[in-house]
Design a protein around this motif. Structure first.
Motif: not given
Length: 336
Positions: A10-12, A36-38, A60-61
């Motif tokens: 997941y990527i902020d 997933i960009e979220s 999660y970035l």
């Protein structure tokens, strides 16, 4: 061991404003990891153990906006985080109670903002040297191939007159650190234990032999080195196994002339941790018998179960004696 590869990332979106965020995304794309960009991470397992297993394969970035660093006694003056959680599945891990039921790995990409906070803490403590621990809630080596952040930290501390870094790991991918101009300002400590404990309870981590090879590489590159013996456990043949551990350590590092430090930590657990461990590892063979332990008040406002004083003293005396017999250049930093 093989490098950790997540099942999902997941990527902020905010993290892509940083060069490290863009770099990490590129690495994940090369590995064909679903992205997933979220701003939220969704993990839906059918049971607590499945939630745990899925989380341990999810990253999660994001960014770390912490401005005031927490004390980190007895290891260092302060702790900071390049990430949280780690790919290891150590059954006894003290992070069982702090990472939630879904301990996915947060990987922080705003490295230069983190370094700015570190510098502020160094400046406030001048003219004294300030020490920092970066492995309190993670294993920074395990995720290094995705960001390169630990290398950047080592380079920063190498140029810092009054800052010192302490790294702790159970992983062996250390090659990217070998040619850094570290100026002996970063100390690597390898968490080691008997082969029985590593094989039985430290899943998805480097083997004893792999950690030894990594430690020798780091020592040969001039870094100060140390070892954390944790958690020290009493079980059948424990004395024989710990004696064997130090014999093998001596055979690998016997020619090392610089100081080698040791941090000794006996096995302990809280009631909350016990409940989580039994949920996540229902077949665990960890000794979690509260009746054979004594209560000790912990620094974070919780009672923990440790060995009774007589057994605790026996552990301390026995392990300390073996270390001193095998390493004339040793220093035991603490026993807890």
């Amino acid at each position: 061991m093989k490098l950790f590869i997540p099942d999902r990332a997941y990527i902020d979106p905010k993290s892509l404003e940083y060069d490290v965020g863009k770099f990490a995304k590129e690495q994940l794309e090369k590995l064909n990891i679903p992205i997933i960009e979220s701003k939220k991470v969704s993990i839906e397992g059918k049971s607590p153990s499945e939630n745990y297993a899925k989380a341990k394969k999810t990253i999660y970035l994001t960014v770390n906006k912490e401005k005031k660093l927490r004390p980190c006694s007895p290891s260092a003056d302060y702790q900071f985080s390049l990430s949280s959680s780690c790919p290891g599945h150590c059954e006894y891990c003290y992070l069982q109670t702090t990472q939630g039921e879904k301990p996915f790995m947060r990987v922080f990409v705003n490295i230069y903002e983190i370094i700015d906070v570190i510098q502020e803490h160094i400046d406030k403590n001048l003219p004294n040297i300030t020490t920092f621990e970066c492995g309190s809630i993670t294993d920074p080596v395990a995720l290094e191939h995705l960001t390169g952040n630990l290398k950047r930290c080592i380079e920063f501390f190498g140029n810092s007159e009054k800052g010192r870094l302490r790294v702790i790991t159970k992983f062996d991918n250390v090659d990217s650190f070998l040619d850094i101009n570290h100026n002996k300002h970063t100390k690597f400590r390898f968490s080691i234990n008997t082969k029985y404990i590593i094989n039985k309870f430290e899943h998805n981590t480097a083997s004893f032999e792999e950690r030894m090879r990594a430690a020798c590489k780091i020592a040969s590159s001039g870094y100060p080195i140390g070892f954390i013996i944790a958690p020290i456990m009493i079980y059948n043949n424990w004395k024989y196994d710990y004696n064997e551990l130090f014999n093998e350590l001596k055979s690998q590092l016997g020619s090392h002339k610089e100081e080698i430090t040791f941090e000794l930590i006996q096995h302990r657990f809280t009631a909350t941790a016990k409940e989580l461990i039994l949920t996540r590892f229902p077949k665990t063979e960890l000794d979690l018998n509260e009746e054979t332990r004594q209560l000790k008040w912990g620094p974070y406002g919780k009672f923990k179960y440790v060995y009774p004083k007589e057994q605790s003293s026996e552990i301390k005396d026995y392990i300390s004696d073996i270390i001193q017999k095998n390493f004339s250049n040793s220093r035991i930093e603490y026993f807890t």
